[in-house]
Design a protein around this motif. Structure first.
Motif, PDB file in Angstrom:
ATOM      1  N   ILE A  86       0.844  -1.204   0.000  1.00  0.00           N
ATOM      2  CA  ILE A  86       0.000   0.000   0.000  1.00  0.00           C
ATOM      3  C   ILE A  86       0.875   1.248   0.000  1.00  0.00           C
ATOM      4  CG2 ILE A  86      -1.668   1.318   1.369  1.00  0.00           C
ATOM      5  CD1 ILE A  86      -2.763  -1.461   2.332  1.00  0.00           C
ATOM      6  N   ALA A  87       1.902   1.244   0.844  1.00  0.00           N
ATOM      7  CA  ALA A  87       2.801   2.405   0.932  1.00  0.00           C
ATOM      8  C   ALA A  87       3.546   2.617  -0.389  1.00  0.00           C
ATOM      9  CB  ALA A  87       3.793   2.206   2.079  1.00  0.00           C
ATOM     10  N   LYS A  88       4.006   1.529  -1.011  1.00  0.00           N
ATOM     11  CA  LYS A  88       4.730   1.653  -2.287  1.00  0.00           C
ATOM     12  C   LYS A  88       3.808   2.170  -3.393  1.00  0.00           C
ATOM     13  CE  LYS A  88       9.150   0.300  -2.473  1.00  0.00           C
ATOM     14  NZ  LYS A  88      10.229   1.100  -3.054  1.00  0.00           N
ATOM     15  N   ALA A  89       2.578   1.703  -3.411  1.00  0.00           N
ATOM     16  CA  ALA A  89       1.632   2.171  -4.429  1.00  0.00           C
ATOM     17  C   ALA A  89       1.418   3.679  -4.295  1.00  0.00           C
ATOM     18  CB  ALA A  89       0.307   1.422  -4.303  1.00  0.00           C
ATOM     19  N   LYS A  90       1.264   4.146  -3.072  1.00  0.00           N
ATOM     20  CA  LYS A  90       1.100   5.593  -2.847  1.00  0.00           C
ATOM     21  C   LYS A  90       2.360   6.348  -3.267  1.00  0.00           C
ATOM     22  CE  LYS A  90      -2.301   5.163   0.887  1.00  0.00           C
ATOM     23  NZ  LYS A  90      -2.546   5.291   2.350  1.00  0.00           N
ATOM     24  N   HIS A  91       3.513   5.756  -3.006  1.00  0.00           N
ATOM     25  CA  HIS A  91       4.806   6.345  -3.369  1.00  0.00           C
ATOM     26  C   HIS A  91       4.883   6.578  -4.879  1.00  0.00           C
ATOM     27  CE1 HIS A  91       9.231   6.614  -3.727  1.00  0.00           C
ATOM     28  NE2 HIS A  91       9.194   5.584  -4.555  1.00  0.00           N
ATOM     29  N   TYR A  92       4.510   5.551  -5.669  1.00  0.00           N
ATOM     30  CA  TYR A  92       4.606   5.689  -7.131  1.00  0.00           C
ATOM     31  C   TYR A  92       3.475   6.540  -7.705  1.00  0.00           C
ATOM     32  CZ  TYR A  92       8.550   2.557  -7.205  1.00  0.00           C
ATOM     33  OH  TYR A  92       9.803   2.012  -6.998  1.00  0.00           O
ATOM     34  N   LEU A  93       2.274   6.435  -7.144  1.00  0.00           N
ATOM     35  CA  LEU A  93       1.186   7.281  -7.649  1.00  0.00           C
ATOM     36  C   LEU A  93       1.504   8.759  -7.444  1.00  0.00           C
ATOM     37  CD1 LEU A  93      -1.932   5.201  -6.547  1.00  0.00           C
ATOM     38  CD2 LEU A  93      -1.264   5.746  -8.901  1.00  0.00           C
ATOM     39  N   ALA A  94       2.213   9.064  -6.367  1.00  0.00           N
ATOM     40  CA  ALA A  94       2.592  10.456  -6.111  1.00  0.00           C
ATOM     41  C   ALA A  94       3.580  10.979  -7.151  1.00  0.00           C
ATOM     42  CB  ALA A  94       3.185  10.582  -4.708  1.00  0.00           C
ATOM     43  N   MET A  95       4.294  10.082  -7.818  1.00  0.00           N
ATOM     44  CA  MET A  95       5.246  10.495  -8.865  1.00  0.00           C
ATOM     45  C   MET A  95       4.551  10.830 -10.180  1.00  0.00           C
ATOM     46  SD  MET A  95       8.385   7.809  -8.623  1.00  0.00           S
ATOM     47  CE  MET A  95       9.335   7.523  -7.132  1.00  0.00           C
ATOM     48  N   THR A  96       3.334  10.299 -10.373  1.00  0.00           N
ATOM     49  CA  THR A  96       2.660  10.483 -11.659  1.00  0.00           C
ATOM     50  C   THR A  96       1.964  11.851 -11.700  1.00  0.00           C
ATOM     51  OG1 THR A  96       0.515   9.572 -10.995  1.00  0.00           O
ATOM     52  CG2 THR A  96       2.206   7.995 -11.709  1.00  0.00           C
ATOM     53  N   THR A  97       1.546  12.215 -12.915  1.00  0.00           N
ATOM     54  CA  THR A  97       0.834  13.493 -13.086  1.00  0.00           C
ATOM     55  C   THR A  97      -0.657  13.263 -13.275  1.00  0.00           C
ATOM     56  OG1 THR A  97       1.334  13.385 -15.450  1.00  0.00           O
ATOM     57  CG2 THR A  97       2.810  14.705 -14.071  1.00  0.00           C
ATOM     58  N   GLY A  98      -1.154  12.120 -12.856  1.00  0.00           N
ATOM     59  CA  GLY A  98      -2.574  11.818 -13.011  1.00  0.00           C
ATOM     60  C   GLY A  98      -2.838  10.331 -13.050  1.00  0.00           C
ATOM     61  N   GLY A  99      -1.976   9.572 -12.377  1.00  0.00           N
ATOM     62  CA  GLY A  99      -2.155   8.127 -12.345  1.00  0.00           C
ATOM     63  C   GLY A  99      -1.522   7.453 -13.549  1.00  0.00           C
ATOM     64  N   GLY A 101      -2.830   6.309 -16.158  1.00  0.00           N
ATOM     65  CA  GLY A 101      -3.417   6.632 -17.454  1.00  0.00           C
ATOM     66  C   GLY A 101      -2.894   7.920 -18.059  1.00  0.00           C
ATOM     67  N   ALA A 102      -1.980   8.594 -17.377  1.00  0.00           N
ATOM     68  CA  ALA A 102      -1.444   9.873 -17.879  1.00  0.00           C
ATOM     69  C   ALA A 102      -0.036   9.663 -18.421  1.00  0.00           C
ATOM     70  CB  ALA A 102      -1.424  10.902 -16.744  1.00  0.00           C
ATOM     71  N   TYR A 103       0.295  10.421 -19.488  1.00  0.00           N
ATOM     72  CA  TYR A 103       1.662  10.389 -19.997  1.00  0.00           C
ATOM     73  C   TYR A 103       2.641  10.823 -18.905  1.00  0.00           C
ATOM     74  CZ  TYR A 103      -0.159  10.498 -24.855  1.00  0.00           C
ATOM     75  OH  TYR A 103      -0.784  10.230 -26.047  1.00  0.00           O
ATOM     76  N   SER A 104       3.851  10.263 -18.991  1.00  0.00           N
ATOM     77  CA  SER A 104       4.949  10.764 -18.162  1.00  0.00           C
ATOM     78  C   SER A 104       5.867  11.606 -19.036  1.00  0.00           C
ATOM     79  CB  SER A 104       5.735   9.594 -17.556  1.00  0.00           C
ATOM     80  OG  SER A 104       6.557   8.980 -18.555  1.00  0.00           O
ATOM     81  N   ASP A 105       6.923  12.134 -18.452  1.00  0.00           N
ATOM     82  CA  ASP A 105       8.001  12.738 -19.230  1.00  0.00           C
ATOM     83  C   ASP A 105       8.487  11.712 -20.257  1.00  0.00           C
ATOM     84  OD1 ASP A 105      11.083  13.147 -19.641  1.00  0.00           O
ATOM     85  OD2 ASP A 105      10.405  15.061 -18.841  1.00  0.00           O
ATOM     86  N   SER A 106       8.937  12.182 -21.411  1.00  0.00           N
ATOM     87  CA  SER A 106       9.357  11.277 -22.489  1.00  0.00           C
ATOM     88  C   SER A 106      10.564  10.430 -22.110  1.00  0.00           C
ATOM     89  CB  SER A 106       9.666  12.075 -23.753  1.00  0.00           C
ATOM     90  OG  SER A 106       8.517  12.783 -24.167  1.00  0.00           O
ATOM     91  N   ARG A 107      11.304  10.839 -21.103  1.00  0.00           N
ATOM     92  CA  ARG A 107      12.423  10.036 -20.602  1.00  0.00           C
ATOM     93  C   ARG A 107      11.989   9.068 -19.510  1.00  0.00           C
ATOM     94  NH1 ARG A 107      15.795  15.211 -18.901  1.00  0.00           N
ATOM     95  NH2 ARG A 107      13.647  15.644 -18.246  1.00  0.00           N
ATOM     96  N   GLY A 108      10.746   9.202 -19.065  1.00  0.00           N
ATOM     97  CA  GLY A 108      10.267   8.433 -17.919  1.00  0.00           C
ATOM     98  C   GLY A 108      10.127   9.324 -16.698  1.00  0.00           C
ATOM     99  N   MET A 109       9.434   8.840 -15.695  1.00  0.00           N
ATOM    100  CA  MET A 109       9.189   9.631 -14.486  1.00  0.00           C
ATOM    101  C   MET A 109      10.502   9.969 -13.787  1.00  0.00           C
ATOM    102  SD  MET A 109       5.764   7.966 -12.786  1.00  0.00           S
ATOM    103  CE  MET A 109       6.213   6.243 -12.900  1.00  0.00           C
ATOM    104  N   PRO A 110      10.716  11.236 -13.435  1.00  0.00           N
ATOM    105  CA  PRO A 110      11.967  11.616 -12.762  1.00  0.00           C
ATOM    106  C   PRO A 110      12.249  10.800 -11.509  1.00  0.00           C
ATOM    107  CG  PRO A 110      10.766  13.576 -13.454  1.00  0.00           C
ATOM    108  CD  PRO A 110       9.852  12.408 -13.708  1.00  0.00           C
ATOM    109  N   GLY A 111      11.205  10.502 -10.723  1.00  0.00           N
ATOM    110  CA  GLY A 111      11.404   9.743  -9.490  1.00  0.00           C
ATOM    111  C   GLY A 111      11.930   8.344  -9.738  1.00  0.00           C
ATOM    112  N   VAL A 112      11.424   7.688 -10.788  1.00  0.00           N
ATOM    113  CA  VAL A 112      11.897   6.337 -11.113  1.00  0.00           C
ATOM    114  C   VAL A 112      13.312   6.403 -11.684  1.00  0.00           C
ATOM    115  CG1 VAL A 112      11.500   4.271 -12.507  1.00  0.00           C
ATOM    116  CG2 VAL A 112       9.562   5.446 -11.447  1.00  0.00           C
ATOM    117  N   ARG A 113      13.587   7.413 -12.501  1.00  0.00           N
ATOM    118  CA  ARG A 113      14.947   7.552 -13.037  1.00  0.00           C
ATOM    119  C   ARG A 113      15.960   7.769 -11.910  1.00  0.00           C
ATOM    120  NH1 ARG A 113      15.450  11.981 -16.222  1.00  0.00           N
ATOM    121  NH2 ARG A 113      13.308  12.720 -16.058  1.00  0.00           N
ATOM    122  N   LYS A 114      15.537   8.477 -10.866  1.00  0.00           N
ATOM    123  CA  LYS A 114      16.415   8.666  -9.695  1.00  0.00           C
ATOM    124  C   LYS A 114      16.640   7.321  -9.002  1.00  0.00           C
ATOM    125  CE  LYS A 114      18.428  11.055  -6.269  1.00  0.00           C
ATOM    126  NZ  LYS A 114      18.737  10.009  -5.297  1.00  0.00           N
TER     127      LYS A 114
END
Length: 481
Positions: A86-99, A101-114
């Motif tokens: 549950i905590a991890k799901a909230k962690h990753y949803l917070a990185m998105t710009t709308g869940g 179903g929304a596009y991310s940055d073309s390089r991928g989400m900054p948080g995941v790249r970090k």
């Protein structure tokens, strides 16, 4: 009437040149037989879940919650999902710009790249820059993106190991470049000789080809060897001397089945060599969630990391990535979970370790069972699968079999593999699809069939092979390395 735009004769000639044996004639025939009701064992492609490997529980729980975030608002969510998921799901949803179903940055989400950069630093002992990491729809998309950036036309060449994974030959053909082969030495456990590399480059340059890059696949596909630190140093020094970019295909880095040669990344060795090599050699490294104990091929998650690539080039790669808007967002979360795994003390840690360790230990046993099984067969020789997911046995075909193949209009190892398929239902890939020395024949099979089925599969192969050899044996000589 003149040919229309999508009539065959009007197509881009580079498209027609593309060949991809992993999904070629053997696979198509296997699919036909399956429709007719025959049981087929698809060992032609490294697709773990299709051959029974179970998904890891924790990442699926996290992505399920991310896909259905309304579950997080349900007061009973804690009855179905552990608190760390549950905590991890909230962690990753917070990185998105709308869940999801929304596009991310073309390089991928900054948080995941970090998180990828942190993983690389932990693995290699040297810092990594998230701005030089691009998340991709599987490693294959990243490879194609980099090759399309490198290749300007047919006078640009890329050194590729033979036997090779046909993604490389296919992509180089598609982009109109020239594949420059360097042969791995089967009798030296698929090792490479730098003198052979120099000869390959010299021959290509004599033909007017500008050799721009070199590919290594470590651990090897289809050959299963692991490169030592000394091998990698030699390769990096060669790239420095010849002014070549190095493309490090490292997607099987979790798949290691012996203790003598653990995986070591090209980047770690490069950084350890110090200037000027560490500052000059251009390196692009690839990884994926499709292999290892994850085996999440269908999710299409990957990344590439660039080292010593000029900022203007990075900008051009970003521009082209932007044309596709966004890599697959759920796969980015799988990547984050792979590179930022559970830690001791997490609720789900013990289960995760039990599952992942169980998969790798079973693969290690299967690698041995398959190697031993092939080596017990008449006229079959097989090096041990040190890593990756494949065995690549040499099949010593009798002259009568080679003649029969010619009469049937087939390449000899295709002929053998088709006969194997019809007799046993085992779908493999002929060695000719990966490249091999003239007059030498192989097949590639994954080591992925379920461990409990492996004895029966190898017995079935042995029965077919021995009968085939008996049928065509004229005792006058064999194909042989």
């Amino acid at each position: 009437m003149a040919p229309r735009a999508l009539d065959y004769e009007s197509l881009n000639e580079n498209v027609k040149k593309v060949q991809y044996a992993v999904r070629g004639e053997l696979y198509l025939r296997a699919s036909e037989l399956q429709k007719e009701g025959k049981k087929i064992i698809f060992t032609n492609v490294g697709n773990p879940h299709a051959l029974g490997q179970k998904p890891l529980t924790f990442p699926r729980q996290v992505v399920a919650l991310c896909q259905a975030p309304f579950l997080l608002d349900d007061p009973n969510v804690g009855l179905l999902f552990p608190a760390d998921a549950i905590a991890k799901a909230k962690h990753y949803l917070a990185m998105t710009t709308g869940g999801l179903g929304a596009y991310s940055d073309s390089r991928g989400m900054p948080g995941v790249r970090k998180e990828v950069a942190d993983f690389i630093e932990r693995r290699d002992g040297y810092p990594s820059d998230p701005e030089l990491i691009f998340l991709t729809d599987g490693a294959s998309k990243g490879v194609m993106q980099i090759l399309s950036t490198i290749i300007r036309g047919e006078s640009d060449g890329v050194l590729v190991p033979v036997p090779q994974y046909p993604l490389y030959s296919a992509a180089i053909s598609l982009f109109g470049g020239s594949l420059v082969p360097y042969y791995l030495e089967e009798t030296e456990n698929w090792g490479l000789d730098v003198n052979d590399l120099r000869q390959s480059v010299a021959q290509a340059r004599y033909k007017g080809i500008t050799v721009k890059a070199m590919v290594i696949i470590n651990p090897g596909n289809p050959t299963g060897q692991c490169l030592s630190e000394a091998n990698l140093r030699e390769i990096l020094r060669f790239c420095y001397q010849e002014n070549l970019a190095l493309l490090g295909d490292e997607v099987y880095q979790q798949n290691i089945y012996q203790d003598e040669r653990p995986f070591i990344s090209s980047r770690k060795v490069l950084m350890g060599m110090g200037p000027p090599i560490s500052k000059e050699v251009q390196l692009v490294s690839f990884h994926t969630v499709s292999k290892g104990y994850w085996g999440e091929c269908g999710q299409r998650g990957g990344y590439f990391e660039m080292t010593n690539i000029p900022p203007k080039t990075v900008d051009e790669i970003y521009k082209v990535a932007s044309v596709s808007l966004s890599p697959n967002v759920p796969a980015q979360i799988f990547m984050g979970l792979m590179v930022n795994p559970l830690k001791p003390g997490n609720i789900s840690y013990e289960q995760f370790i039990r599952e992942s360790k169980g998969i790798i230990e079973s693969l290690r046993r299967r690698a041995r069972m398959m190697t031993d099984g092939f080596n017990s067969c008449k006229n079959v020789i097989c090096n041990f699968t040190e890593g990756a997911m494949y065995s690549f046995p040499q099949i010593r075909l009798p002259p009568k079999a080679i003649e029969a193949a010619k009469k049937a209009g087939k390449v000899p190892d295709v002929f053998y593999c088709l006969k194997l398929l019809e007799a046993t239902g085992i779908s493999t890939v002929p060695g000719s699809g990966f490249g091999q020395k003239e007059g030498v024949f192989h097949l590639r099979t994954t080591i992925l069939p379920a461990e409990e089925e492996m004895p029966e599969i190898m017995a079935s192969f042995k029965k077919f092979n021995n009968e085939f050899m008996e049928q065509y044996d004229d005792r006058s000589g064999y194909s042989r390395l």
